[in-house]
Design a protein around this motif. Structure first.
Motif, mmCIF file in Angstrom:
data_model
loop_
_atom_site.group_PDB
_atom_site.id
_atom_site.type_symbol
_atom_site.label_atom_id
_atom_site.label_comp_id
_atom_site.label_asym_id
_atom_site.label_seq_id
_atom_site.Cartn_x
_atom_site.Cartn_y
_atom_site.Cartn_z
ATOM 1 N N PRO A 18 -7.980 7.661 -5.942
ATOM 2 C CA PRO A 18 -6.591 7.153 -5.201
ATOM 3 C C PRO A 18 -5.297 7.534 -6.250
ATOM 4 O O PRO A 18 -4.256 7.396 -5.820
ATOM 5 C CB PRO A 18 -6.575 5.914 -5.171
ATOM 6 C CG PRO A 18 -7.533 5.399 -6.193
ATOM 7 C CD PRO A 18 -8.381 6.521 -6.381
ATOM 8 N N SER A 19 -5.478 7.800 -7.496
ATOM 9 C CA SER A 19 -4.408 8.064 -8.318
ATOM 10 C C SER A 19 -3.703 9.515 -8.386
ATOM 11 O O SER A 19 -2.660 9.733 -9.109
ATOM 12 C CB SER A 19 -4.795 7.818 -9.846
ATOM 13 O OG SER A 19 -5.808 8.710 -10.349
ATOM 14 N N MET A 75 0.811 -1.182 -0.153
ATOM 15 C CA MET A 75 0.170 -0.059 0.037
ATOM 16 C C MET A 75 0.840 1.419 -0.036
ATOM 17 O O MET A 75 1.728 1.423 1.062
ATOM 18 C CB MET A 75 -0.945 -0.037 1.142
ATOM 19 C CG MET A 75 -1.969 1.165 1.399
ATOM 20 S SD MET A 75 -2.696 1.431 2.867
ATOM 21 C CE MET A 75 -3.478 -0.116 2.957
ATOM 22 N N SER A 76 0.704 2.326 -0.940
ATOM 23 C CA SER A 76 1.509 3.356 -1.113
ATOM 24 C C SER A 76 1.030 4.367 -0.127
ATOM 25 O O SER A 76 -0.256 4.210 0.385
ATOM 26 C CB SER A 76 1.563 3.869 -2.549
ATOM 27 O OG SER A 76 -0.039 4.316 -2.803
ATOM 28 N N SER A 79 -6.795 20.826 -3.369
ATOM 29 C CA SER A 79 -8.248 20.268 -3.574
ATOM 30 C C SER A 79 -7.969 18.716 -4.081
ATOM 31 O O SER A 79 -7.001 18.451 -4.453
ATOM 32 C CB SER A 79 -8.704 21.262 -4.777
ATOM 33 O OG SER A 79 -9.058 22.466 -4.430
ATOM 34 N N VAL A 80 -8.834 17.931 -3.919
ATOM 35 C CA VAL A 80 -8.952 16.655 -3.968
ATOM 36 C C VAL A 80 -10.026 16.154 -5.053
ATOM 37 O O VAL A 80 -11.155 16.426 -4.875
ATOM 38 C CB VAL A 80 -9.084 15.745 -2.575
ATOM 39 C CG1 VAL A 80 -9.018 14.201 -2.945
ATOM 40 C CG2 VAL A 80 -8.021 15.997 -1.648
ATOM 41 N N ALA A 107 -5.883 8.110 0.672
ATOM 42 C CA ALA A 107 -7.246 8.098 -0.073
ATOM 43 C C ALA A 107 -7.997 7.351 0.634
ATOM 44 O O ALA A 107 -9.223 7.645 0.995
ATOM 45 C CB ALA A 107 -7.071 7.594 -1.419
ATOM 46 N N ARG A 108 -7.503 6.218 1.182
ATOM 47 C CA ARG A 108 -8.732 5.211 2.212
ATOM 48 C C ARG A 108 -8.928 6.118 3.388
ATOM 49 O O ARG A 108 -10.113 5.919 3.901
ATOM 50 C CB ARG A 108 -7.854 4.002 2.441
ATOM 51 C CG ARG A 108 -7.699 2.991 1.537
ATOM 52 C CD ARG A 108 -7.613 1.710 1.968
ATOM 53 N NE ARG A 108 -8.757 0.983 2.219
ATOM 54 C CZ ARG A 108 -9.161 0.358 3.227
ATOM 55 N NH1 ARG A 108 -8.049 -0.095 4.087
ATOM 56 N NH2 ARG A 108 -10.283 -0.118 3.347
ATOM 57 N N VAL A 109 -8.034 6.911 3.907
ATOM 58 C CA VAL A 109 -8.157 7.362 5.254
ATOM 59 C C VAL A 109 -9.402 8.593 4.850
ATOM 60 O O VAL A 109 -10.232 8.565 5.814
ATOM 61 C CB VAL A 109 -6.926 7.973 5.942
ATOM 62 C CG1 VAL A 109 -7.241 9.125 6.952
ATOM 63 C CG2 VAL A 109 -6.090 6.745 6.332
#
Length: 524
Positions: free
Chosen positions: A56-57, A1-2, A38-39, A8-10
């Protein structure tokens, strides 16, 4: 996991739970992190627990996510603990990446006969997979690299159990001890727990070599027996301690007996129960044990935890690919939903998640193996009332809605939908097909008297979701208002069972589940 994947998961979890009102910073396909970049957000259709997910990219930095947490947090929130948890998760993921090739090479040499029964082969593979919901599921808080390598299931170690001499007047025990128990006056102690037993004499001589299962605090002793002992670490949040509260032992044993009552009345259910009637404690969460015995029917079968189905096997494929994927998944759903709908009629909802439900795959067709009963929720006025009293009042409810929430968040989300979405991500089964299989089998399991459960599942406009990060680490129970941090709920999410109703599949056949071929290197 990077780092980007973890960040992104958090952030996905925090948005799902709307921690600190974080959703107010989202507009369209963009989330403006407070004080940060900004995401990009992506529409998730059909969505598992949310309509949108973080892309996630885009190379998101964990520091930016944690900075946003600090900005929206209440001053009373334990943000420091959450930051530590996230950073330890990243360190653990990097440790996994380095160790995994060697572990897989070792597991590739395990002969087929040793991959059967309730051992640790599939448990070790499952330990490398992420929790479907909790972003820091790989973290065992406070353990260093040497402790993880010596005792965590990802590294497939064996080690000697330690034993403490406990004065008889302190002991509360039930059941019959196994033959390998060194002495009735001794309590098994995990080596990591020994330093915390300051007033107890711990024998230096090792009597028993064990191997960790997926839960880590439970270890495999032999082909039929596991041993559960306290650990001082936490998983799935700082507040989820891995010690053993003494009252959970008789409560779990009582819940198991209730399940046996149901199975005697419903002998058609393809379910096996682990025996958890032997236990002991010394009035301390650090001095306790539970002996778990497995039914004889598990000895020659593949015992595959649901958490292991999508794990990478030594041959590079997913574990489930050893069998026909749609057939196995369909037979599993038949058993899972038949069991849990039946239990719901008896006023029981199992908190049996992907770690505590296993597929028993042998020559007699598929069965489910259930273990660890102390999270069961029982309706006070249900058909089994009067069979005994739980010491923990949180195991009993008068609210059918509470029962339905457990059914949805555990049985549907974790045990049915999470594998379906995982199969789709890996290109093994289209999402619409997997969801249609869940929908059809739940529809078939629900009878004319199950209108309440049908309304809370198939016909619900939205489905409840747990706020695991909020309750597990960031906000204490006094402020969440939840008596049980594992039953704290956040904003509802999409009902993925409402989508694509036109895609229906009727796989009602119960074939024997044979491997695709019998080469050792495909036995995953």
């Amino acid at each position: 996991m990077s780092e980007g994947a973890l960040a992104a998961r958090v952030l996905d979890a925090l948005l799902r739970e709307d921690y600190g009102g974080l959703r107010r910073f989202a507009g369209g396909s963009v989330l403006a992190l407070p004080g940060g970049p900004s995401v990009r957000l992506l529409e998730d259709d059909p969505g598992f627990l949310s309509h949108t997910v973080v892309d996630p990219s885009q190379g998101l930095r964990l520091d930016d996510v944690l900075a946003a947490v600090r900005r929206v947090a209440d001053p009373r929130d334990d943000v420091a603990a959450f930051e530590r948890e996230c950073r330890e998760t990243l360190a653990t993921a990097r440790l996994h990446a380095a160790a995994r090739p060697g572990v897989l090479r070792r597991l590739a040499r395990v002969p087929d006969e040793l991959r059967r029964g309730p051992g640790t082969y599939y448990e070790t593979l499952a330990a490398y997979t992420d929790h479907p919901v909790h972003p820091t599921g790989r973290c065992r808080i406070g353990l260093n690299e040497a402790e993880l390598k010596g005792y965590a299931p990802e590294f497939a170690p064996t080690f000697p159990m330690r034993w403490a001499a406990v004065p008889p007047e302190r002991v509360t025990a039930a059941g019959v001890l196994p033959e390998w128990w060194p002495d009735e006056g001794l309590f098994p102690v995990h080596p990591l727990t020994v330093p915390h037993l300051e007033d107890m004499r711990v024998l230096p001589e090792p009597f028993l070599d064990v191997a960790p299962t997926l839960s880590m605090r439970t270890v495999a002793v032999d082909g039929r027996t596991h041993l559960k002992v306290p650990l001082t670490t936490s998983t799935l949040g700082l507040r989820n301690r891995r010690t053993i509260v003494p009252r959970t032992l008789p409560d779990g044993a009582l819940a198991e007996r209730l399940l046996h009552d149901v199975l005697r009345r419903e002998p058609h259910l393809p379910v096996l129960l682990a025996d958890e009637q032997t236990y002991g404690h010394a009035g301390s969460p650090l001095l306790a044990y539970m002996v778990r015995r497995f039914p004889a029917a598990t000895a020659r079968a593949h015992i595959v935890p649901v958490a292991a189905l999508l794990a990478e096997a030594p041959d590079g494929r997913c574990v489930i690919e050893r069998w026909d994927v749609p057939e196995l998944f369909g037979a599993y759903l038949d058993a899972l939903l038949a069991l849990n709908v039946t239990l719901f009629r008896y006023g029981i909802a199992l908190e049996a998640h992907q770690q505590n439900v296993s597929l028993v795959i042998g020559d007699g067709g598929l069965k489910l193996l259930i273990k660890d009963y102390d999270g069961t929720l029982v309706l006070a006025e249900g058909p089994l009332r009067g069979r005994g009293a739980f010491e923990d009042a949180r195991m009993v409810t008068r609210d059918p809605e509470a029962l339905a929430r457990v059914f949805v968040t555990i049985t549907l989300h974790l045990c049915a939908a999470a594998p379906a979405f995982g199969l789709a991500r890996r290109g093994l089964l289209p999402a619409r097909d997997g969801l249609a299989m869940i929908r059809d089998r739940l529809d078939a399991a629900l009878g004319p008297d199950d209108a309440f459960l049908r309304a809370r599942t198939l016909d619900a406009a939205a489905l409840p979701g747990k706020a695991m990060v909020t309750a597990g680490t960031l906000v204490d129970k006094a402020r969440t208002g939840s008596a049980d941090i594992n039953k704290h709920y956040g904003p509802p999410g999409p009902n993925y069972l409402l989508r694509d109703r036109r895609f229906r599949h009727h796989h009602r056949h119960h074939h024997l589940l044979h491997p695709r071929d019998d080469r050792d290197d495909t036995c995953c």
